[in-house]
Write an enzyme that holds these catalytic residues in place. Structure first.
Site, mmCIF file in Angstrom:
data_model
loop_
_atom_site.group_PDB
_atom_site.id
_atom_site.type_symbol
_atom_site.label_atom_id
_atom_site.label_comp_id
_atom_site.label_asym_id
_atom_site.label_seq_id
_atom_site.Cartn_x
_atom_site.Cartn_y
_atom_site.Cartn_z
ATOM 1 C CG ASP A 195 -9.447 42.152 13.218
ATOM 2 O OD1 ASP A 195 -9.972 42.945 14.020
ATOM 3 O OD2 ASP A 195 -9.284 40.951 13.476
ATOM 4 C CB SER B 85 -11.454 37.279 12.918
ATOM 5 O OG SER B 85 -10.384 38.065 13.359
ATOM 6 C CG ASP C 200 -13.105 40.268 15.365
ATOM 7 O OD1 ASP C 200 -12.020 40.632 14.880
ATOM 8 O OD2 ASP C 200 -13.198 39.387 16.247
ATOM 9 C CG ASP D 123 -10.051 40.321 17.657
ATOM 10 O OD1 ASP D 123 -9.721 40.636 16.499
ATOM 11 O OD2 ASP D 123 -10.289 39.140 17.991
#
Length: 450
Positions: free
Chosen positions: A242, A103, A244, A246
């Site tokens: 960010d 993440s 990833d 999400d």
């Protein structure tokens, strides 16, 4: 059962240290294949996607080997935002989807998280079953039953079309200049295309990943570059994802940050106004008091979940509501996606801008953001906050002084040995004084308990 591998969001750690080692991840792939492969009929198919960390290549290969050894077929997506993997898992009728990502963390970290066939996080009982399977010796299926691996054709294109489908038909972003910060992460090749194909003039930044620069001084956790670029380019707004994809935060034309709380406010107001807000809004313990009060003034129900998108999702499902999220920008729109999706959340706000003809500055004006201060009290070991009478008494005194014009959150961190003391209210000087006062008593109580 105590968990050894799974945390609140999959398995995560520093690359090369347990559990993020080639051996353990291979075994994790095998265990997941054993458990998930049994659910349903026929040869199981599992998707694997990743962000842009250099360690993703190694971990992808380890997972692929483990799944194949368990007799599961693999479809490799390559770099793909987490919500894109959830979407493709569901539409490809796969048994599960696996995300290789840490993440918003730096490139040294990595993690493995899973989605069910429905594109949602795995239930606790399935994670526990995988943990149990990890205890068994790894046994490869017969040669004729080994899983095959193939590239998933045009994964990025399919997800791009999905994102665009969530934007209102016959509405365009023409006339908007948008800076998009891709965090050198999984959305680097997707977010700019989504926005440009919807008509915007797009200025992409942090869109040249090299395996090591993911989230480095960019993205939703480091928005200074975006703020500076929006002002310099005289853009209408900026979008920061960010690593990833999400999470998302926005920046208005003046370079001011629109965090997850303000985005929830804008989305809730728009949906409430056109009759599309089904029920209320779910935030977390850290959601700004200003959002709760703004919604209450308009008769919109609001509830707080524990910190973490898993808990927001659980409460949304429990209440049968559709809109929720975190201050960090993890926004869940259950009528559009099965998980938090940074691109889809940004498009929700952009649609409101276009349809109302209002800027972000105007749209956020109805919510007063309360000042917040947070102090992390480090301690030698965990202790029972509720069992400490000095802490309970100090907490009562602070809450009494704040009254209805403020709020206190006192909670141990789930990831490090600290107690978080957060206070918000109307006056910064007051909340800073009260936070220092309460933190001092917590620190003393922790020292005495050590």
């Amino acid at each position: 059962m105590a968990r050894k591998f799974f945390g609140t969001d999959g398995v995560r750690g520093t690359m090369g240290e347990e559990p993020i080692t080639p051996e353990t991840v291979l075994k994790l792939g095998w265990a997941a294949g054993r458990v998930l492969g049994k659910r349903g009929n026929g040869h199981a198919k599992i998707l694997i996607g990743k962000d842009t960390r250099v360690s993703g290549y190694l971990l992808e290969s380890a997972l692929e080997a483990g799944l194949s050894a368990a007799g599961v077929d693999i479809r490799l997506l390559g770099p793909m935002p987490t919500p894109g993997i959830a979407y493709l898992t569901r539409t490809a009728r796969a048994r599960a989807g696996i995300v290789i990502s840490a993440s918003h963390n730096a490139y040294e970290d990595n993690g493995i998280k899973f989605f069910s066939a429905e594109g949602t996080k795995l239930p606790d009982d399935v994670e526990l079953a995988i943990e149990e399977a990890m205890k068994e010796p790894l046994r490869t299926v017969a040669p004729g039953e080994l899983g095959k691996a193939k590239r998933y054709e045009d994964a990025a294109g399919r997800y791009i079309e999905f994102c665009k489908s969530t934007f209102p038909h016959r509405v365009s972003l023409e006339g908007l200049k948008i800076v998009v910060d891709c965090a050198n992460g999984a959305a680097y090749h997707i977010a700019p295309l989504v926005l440009s194909e919807l008509g915007a003039v797009v200025i992409p930044i942090a869109n040249e990943p090299d395996g090591f620069n993911i989230n480095r001084e960019c993205g939703s956790t480091h928005p200074k570059l975006l703020q500076k670029t929006v002002v310099e380019e005289r853009a209408h707004l900026g979008i920061a994802l960010d690593g990833d994809g999400d999470r998302v935060i926005l920046v208005d034309a003046n370079g001011q940050i629109i965090d997850g709380d303000l985005m929830l406010y804008i989305a809730a107001m728009a949906r409430h106004g056109n009759g599309r807000l089904h029920g209320g809004v779910v935030g977390t313990l850290m959601t700004n008091l200003g959002l709760e009060q703004a919604l209450r003034e308009r008769g919109i129900p609001f509830k707080r979940a524990q910190v973490g998108d898993r808990y927001v999702m659980s409460m949304l499902q429990q209440e049968k509501w559709e809109l929720g999220g975190e201050t960090s920008g993890h926004i869940i729109l259950l009528d559009k996606s099965t998980t938090g999706d940074g691109i889809v959340a940004a498009l929700e706000v952009l649609a409101t801008m276009v349809q109302t003809g209002k800027s972000l500055i105007e749209l956020k004006a109805g919510m007063t953001v309360y000042p917040q201060t947070m102090i992390n009290v480090r301690m030698a070991r965990r202790f029972d906050l509720n069992g400490s009478s000095p802490v309970r008494e100090a907490l009562r005194e602070v809450e009494a002084e704040l009254g209805a014009q403020g709020r206190v959150v006192l909670r141990p961190s789930g990831t490090e040995p600290v107690v978080r003391v957060m206070i918000e209210g109307r006056e910064m000087q007051q909340i800073h004084r009260l936070a220092e006062q309460l933190a001092s008593i917590v620190r003393r109580a922790a020292d005495e308990a050590a």
